[in-house]
Write a protein that holds these residues in place. Structure first.
Motif, PDB file in Angstrom:
ATOM      1  N   VAL A  40      38.014 -44.568  42.483  1.00 29.14           N
ATOM      2  CA  VAL A  40      39.084 -45.249  41.754  1.00 29.14           C
ATOM      3  C   VAL A  40      39.483 -46.583  42.394  1.00 29.14           C
ATOM      4  O   VAL A  40      40.435 -47.219  41.956  1.00 29.14           O
ATOM      5  CB  VAL A  40      40.328 -44.346  41.557  1.00 29.14           C
ATOM      6  CG1 VAL A  40      39.958 -43.098  40.758  1.00 29.14           C
ATOM      7  CG2 VAL A  40      40.986 -43.976  42.865  1.00 29.14           C
ATOM      8  N   ARG A  60      41.524 -47.326  39.047  1.00 29.91           N
ATOM      9  CA  ARG A  60      42.778 -46.584  38.854  1.00 29.91           C
ATOM     10  C   ARG A  60      43.550 -47.028  37.623  1.00 29.91           C
ATOM     11  O   ARG A  60      44.120 -46.211  36.904  1.00 29.91           O
ATOM     12  CB  ARG A  60      43.640 -46.731  40.126  1.00 29.91           C
ATOM     13  CG  ARG A  60      45.028 -46.141  40.040  1.00 29.91           C
ATOM     14  CD  ARG A  60      45.003 -44.630  39.984  1.00 29.91           C
ATOM     15  NE  ARG A  60      46.329 -44.096  39.814  1.00 29.91           N
ATOM     16  CZ  ARG A  60      46.805 -43.618  38.664  1.00 29.91           C
ATOM     17  NH1 ARG A  60      46.061 -43.621  37.571  1.00 29.91           N
ATOM     18  NH2 ARG A  60      48.023 -43.132  38.586  1.00 29.91           N
ATOM     19  N   ILE A  63      42.111 -45.233  34.338  1.00 32.17           N
ATOM     20  CA  ILE A  63      41.727 -43.820  34.332  1.00 32.17           C
ATOM     21  C   ILE A  63      42.263 -43.031  33.136  1.00 32.17           C
ATOM     22  O   ILE A  63      41.537 -42.257  32.525  1.00 32.17           O
ATOM     23  CB  ILE A  63      42.073 -43.137  35.685  1.00 32.17           C
ATOM     24  CG1 ILE A  63      41.252 -41.870  35.862  1.00 32.17           C
ATOM     25  CG2 ILE A  63      43.555 -42.858  35.819  1.00 32.17           C
ATOM     26  CD1 ILE A  63      39.805 -42.105  36.169  1.00 32.17           C
ATOM     27  N   GLU A  64      43.526 -43.220  32.776  1.00 33.56           N
ATOM     28  CA  GLU A  64      44.087 -42.451  31.660  1.00 33.56           C
ATOM     29  C   GLU A  64      43.342 -42.754  30.362  1.00 33.56           C
ATOM     30  O   GLU A  64      43.136 -41.869  29.533  1.00 33.56           O
ATOM     31  CB  GLU A  64      45.582 -42.757  31.477  1.00 33.56           C
ATOM     32  CG  GLU A  64      46.463 -42.249  32.604  1.00 33.56           C
ATOM     33  CD  GLU A  64      46.580 -43.197  33.794  1.00 33.56           C
ATOM     34  OE1 GLU A  64      47.444 -42.944  34.655  1.00 33.56           O
ATOM     35  OE2 GLU A  64      45.824 -44.192  33.876  1.00 33.56           O
ATOM     36  N   PHE A  86      37.643 -37.139  43.012  1.00 31.52           N
ATOM     37  CA  PHE A  86      38.152 -38.509  43.050  1.00 31.52           C
ATOM     38  C   PHE A  86      38.375 -38.962  44.488  1.00 31.52           C
ATOM     39  O   PHE A  86      38.703 -38.154  45.357  1.00 31.52           O
ATOM     40  CB  PHE A  86      39.475 -38.599  42.277  1.00 31.52           C
ATOM     41  CG  PHE A  86      39.317 -38.327  40.811  1.00 31.52           C
ATOM     42  CD1 PHE A  86      39.107 -39.370  39.918  1.00 31.52           C
ATOM     43  CD2 PHE A  86      39.360 -37.034  40.313  1.00 31.52           C
ATOM     44  CE1 PHE A  86      38.951 -39.126  38.561  1.00 31.52           C
ATOM     45  CE2 PHE A  86      39.202 -36.776  38.960  1.00 31.52           C
ATOM     46  CZ  PHE A  86      38.991 -37.833  38.079  1.00 31.52           C
ATOM     47  N   CYS A  88      39.650 -42.779  46.837  1.00 30.86           N
ATOM     48  CA  CYS A  88      40.033 -44.185  46.917  1.00 30.86           C
ATOM     49  C   CYS A  88      39.791 -44.616  48.352  1.00 30.86           C
ATOM     50  O   CYS A  88      38.931 -44.079  49.025  1.00 30.86           O
ATOM     51  CB  CYS A  88      41.482 -44.377  46.477  1.00 30.86           C
ATOM     52  SG  CYS A  88      42.674 -43.477  47.509  1.00 30.86           S
ATOM     53  N   ARG A  93      45.831 -43.173  46.269  1.00 25.44           N
ATOM     54  CA  ARG A  93      45.574 -43.411  44.842  1.00 25.44           C
ATOM     55  C   ARG A  93      44.798 -42.253  44.233  1.00 25.44           C
ATOM     56  O   ARG A  93      45.036 -41.880  43.080  1.00 25.44           O
ATOM     57  CB  ARG A  93      44.796 -44.716  44.626  1.00 25.44           C
ATOM     58  CG  ARG A  93      45.623 -45.974  44.838  1.00 25.44           C
ATOM     59  CD  ARG A  93      44.782 -47.228  44.753  1.00 25.44           C
ATOM     60  NE  ARG A  93      43.938 -47.335  45.946  1.00 25.44           N
ATOM     61  CZ  ARG A  93      43.012 -48.288  46.127  1.00 25.44           C
ATOM     62  NH1 ARG A  93      42.783 -49.183  45.195  1.00 25.44           N
ATOM     63  NH2 ARG A  93      42.308 -48.321  47.236  1.00 25.44           N
ATOM     64  N   SER A  94      43.876 -41.686  45.002  1.00 30.19           N
ATOM     65  CA  SER A  94      43.090 -40.576  44.442  1.00 30.19           C
ATOM     66  C   SER A  94      43.945 -39.322  44.264  1.00 30.19           C
ATOM     67  O   SER A  94      43.733 -38.558  43.328  1.00 30.19           O
ATOM     68  CB  SER A  94      41.858 -40.281  45.292  1.00 30.19           C
ATOM     69  OG  SER A  94      42.200 -39.942  46.609  1.00 30.19           O
ATOM     70  N   THR A  97      45.787 -40.049  41.084  1.00 28.11           N
ATOM     71  CA  THR A  97      44.828 -40.004  39.983  1.00 28.11           C
ATOM     72  C   THR A  97      44.472 -38.563  39.642  1.00 28.11           C
ATOM     73  O   THR A  97      44.457 -38.177  38.463  1.00 28.11           O
ATOM     74  CB  THR A  97      43.538 -40.772  40.350  1.00 28.11           C
ATOM     75  OG1 THR A  97      43.873 -42.125  40.632  1.00 28.11           O
ATOM     76  CG2 THR A  97      42.525 -40.710  39.223  1.00 28.11           C
ATOM     77  N   THR A  98      44.193 -37.765  40.659  1.00 28.76           N
ATOM     78  CA  THR A  98      43.807 -36.371  40.439  1.00 28.76           C
ATOM     79  C   THR A  98      44.933 -35.606  39.759  1.00 28.76           C
ATOM     80  O   THR A  98      44.703 -34.844  38.820  1.00 28.76           O
ATOM     81  CB  THR A  98      43.391 -35.705  41.764  1.00 28.76           C
ATOM     82  OG1 THR A  98      42.343 -36.490  42.356  1.00 28.76           O
ATOM     83  CG2 THR A  98      42.895 -34.283  41.542  1.00 28.76           C
ATOM     84  N   THR A 100      47.264 -36.919  37.855  1.00 26.91           N
ATOM     85  CA  THR A 100      47.374 -37.447  36.491  1.00 26.91           C
ATOM     86  C   THR A 100      46.351 -36.820  35.562  1.00 26.91           C
ATOM     87  O   THR A 100      46.690 -36.341  34.483  1.00 26.91           O
ATOM     88  CB  THR A 100      47.226 -38.984  36.495  1.00 26.91           C
ATOM     89  OG1 THR A 100      48.302 -39.545  37.242  1.00 26.91           O
ATOM     90  CG2 THR A 100      47.229 -39.546  35.085  1.00 26.91           C
ATOM     91  N   HIS A 111      40.308 -34.194  45.106  1.00 23.27           N
ATOM     92  CA  HIS A 111      40.157 -35.499  45.723  1.00 23.27           C
ATOM     93  C   HIS A 111      39.816 -35.318  47.190  1.00 23.27           C
ATOM     94  O   HIS A 111      39.880 -34.221  47.726  1.00 23.27           O
ATOM     95  CB  HIS A 111      41.402 -36.379  45.491  1.00 23.27           C
ATOM     96  CG  HIS A 111      42.480 -36.199  46.499  1.00 23.27           C
ATOM     97  ND1 HIS A 111      42.882 -37.196  47.340  1.00 23.27           N
ATOM     98  CD2 HIS A 111      43.241 -35.138  46.823  1.00 23.27           C
ATOM     99  CE1 HIS A 111      43.848 -36.753  48.125  1.00 23.27           C
ATOM    100  NE2 HIS A 111      44.078 -35.512  47.819  1.00 23.27           N
TER     101      HIS A 111
END
Length: 135
Positions: A40, A60, A63-64, A86, A88, A93-94, A97-98, A100, A111
């Protein structure tokens, strides 16, 4: 103005709700056809620091949109029945992200603790990201 919930709280909450792999655990899954590593980090970071061979680059900020099949930006890789790992640069950030994508309904996600920095420091495989000007 103080934040109601700062980045540390968000990262801590995410860490408590997602699966986290050590570099060693993640490295053992590298090359597994049922696992997709997802980077990401920003493309400039990839060019500067290197990449995990075979990782899919998903910045990042997108991603959505890339994970949601109803999005015009959907990437088919996220429709595959794989485990998505995931990462970063450092694992913040990962983690976000994970959490999310997990909240969105993507299953079998994790992650890497410490991110690419820890991966590289452990001597795990690193490749070179070709810049757009190179062939």
């Amino acid at each position: 103005m103080p934040m109601k919930k700062g980045y540390k709280a968000l990262v801590d909450e995410a860490m408590a709700q997602v699966k986290t792999y050590s570099v060693e655990q993640a490295r053992a899954k590298l090359g597994d056809p049922n696992v997709q590593f997802v980077d990401v980090r920003d493309v400039r970071e990839l060019e500067r620091e290197g990449i995990v061979p075979g990782a899919f680059s998903a910045p990042r900020g997108m991603i959505e949109f890339w994970v949601d099949p109803d999005s015009p930006y959907f990437k088919p890789v996220f429709g595959e029945k794989k485990e998505f790992i995931f990462f970063c640069a450092a694992g913040w950030r990962s983690a976000l992200t994970t959490k999310t994508v997990q909240d969105m309904g993507l299953e079998n996600v994790a992650h890497i603790e410490g991110g690419f920095g820890a991966w590289k420091a452990a001597g795990a495989p690193v490749g070179v990201k070709e810049s757009k000007g190179q062939h």
